[in-house]
Write a protein that holds these residues in place. Sequence first.
Motif, PDB file in Angstrom:
ATOM      1  N   GLY A  95      -8.590  -3.653  -2.633  1.00 41.10           N
ATOM      2  CA  GLY A  95      -9.200  -2.332  -2.683  1.00 41.10           C
ATOM      3  C   GLY A  95     -10.356  -2.250  -3.637  1.00 41.10           C
ATOM      4  O   GLY A  95     -11.012  -3.239  -3.959  1.00 41.10           O
ATOM      5  N   SER A  96     -10.542  -1.033  -4.127  1.00 34.89           N
ATOM      6  CA  SER A  96     -11.669  -0.705  -4.984  1.00 34.89           C
ATOM      7  C   SER A  96     -11.238   0.414  -5.919  1.00 34.89           C
ATOM      8  O   SER A  96     -10.385   1.218  -5.557  1.00 34.89           O
ATOM      9  CB  SER A  96     -12.826  -0.251  -4.092  1.00 34.89           C
ATOM     10  OG  SER A  96     -13.676   0.624  -4.756  1.00 34.89           O
ATOM     11  N   THR A 120      -7.974   2.128   0.036  1.00 38.09           N
ATOM     12  CA  THR A 120      -8.356   1.096   0.995  1.00 38.09           C
ATOM     13  C   THR A 120      -7.178   0.744   1.895  1.00 38.09           C
ATOM     14  O   THR A 120      -6.031   0.746   1.460  1.00 38.09           O
ATOM     15  CB  THR A 120      -8.801  -0.179   0.246  1.00 38.09           C
ATOM     16  OG1 THR A 120      -9.846   0.175  -0.663  1.00 38.09           O
ATOM     17  CG2 THR A 120      -9.294  -1.250   1.197  1.00 38.09           C
ATOM     18  N   LYS A 174      -6.678   3.606  -4.931  1.00 37.03           N
ATOM     19  CA  LYS A 174      -7.736   3.164  -5.852  1.00 37.03           C
ATOM     20  C   LYS A 174      -7.204   3.040  -7.282  1.00 37.03           C
ATOM     21  O   LYS A 174      -7.849   2.433  -8.128  1.00 37.03           O
ATOM     22  CB  LYS A 174      -8.924   4.113  -5.799  1.00 37.03           C
ATOM     23  CG  LYS A 174      -8.640   5.529  -6.260  1.00 37.03           C
ATOM     24  CD  LYS A 174      -9.871   6.407  -6.093  1.00 37.03           C
ATOM     25  CE  LYS A 174      -9.589   7.830  -6.503  1.00 37.03           C
ATOM     26  NZ  LYS A 174     -10.785   8.670  -6.325  1.00 37.03           N
TER      27      LYS A 174
END
Length: 178
Positions: free
Chosen positions: A99-100, A105, A123
Amino acid sequence: NMYIQDETAGVMIRFTEDHTYNYGDLLKIDVSGKSLENYNDAIQLNNVSHDKVTVESTGHTIPYKTVSMSDFLANRYESQYVALKNVQVCESDMNKTWGSIVAHTSINFEDGNGNTFVVFSSKYATYVAEKVPSGSGTLKGIASINNGKIQLIFSTSDDWADMTGNRLGEESGDDSGS
């Protein structure tokens, strides 16, 4: 949010404020006056306050249930810790991270029969910068649903530790004949 389960079922708990309960805590929760509600197709118990929760003990191992892909995709284990055998990241998501820190995500997974699902990562997850595994194997996590899409949510980074096998349909490359 938090997921709780016993031997028979699981449910998502939505607290009125952030919580600091740990993975493996045994909780006693007074749910008097609360009702199960639907949130984006997921069943959850809403508005639970911390004064209704008692930590009975800590450090418990959470058992997973190895389930069939058809039962998982039919949402028969919602909010329970499950294991799915013989799965892999879809080729389109290879070499990505989980993810970020700026957005939630979803990473696409498949089995050898063409069934697909996603692994959802918040996140806020501590593992978002880690690369997704390139191999196949057993994947564990909490069975969930969001807007009709079946998904898996990790409990710990150990949930993908077994994803070290060859890609589905690939030969082992072992010349020993075994």
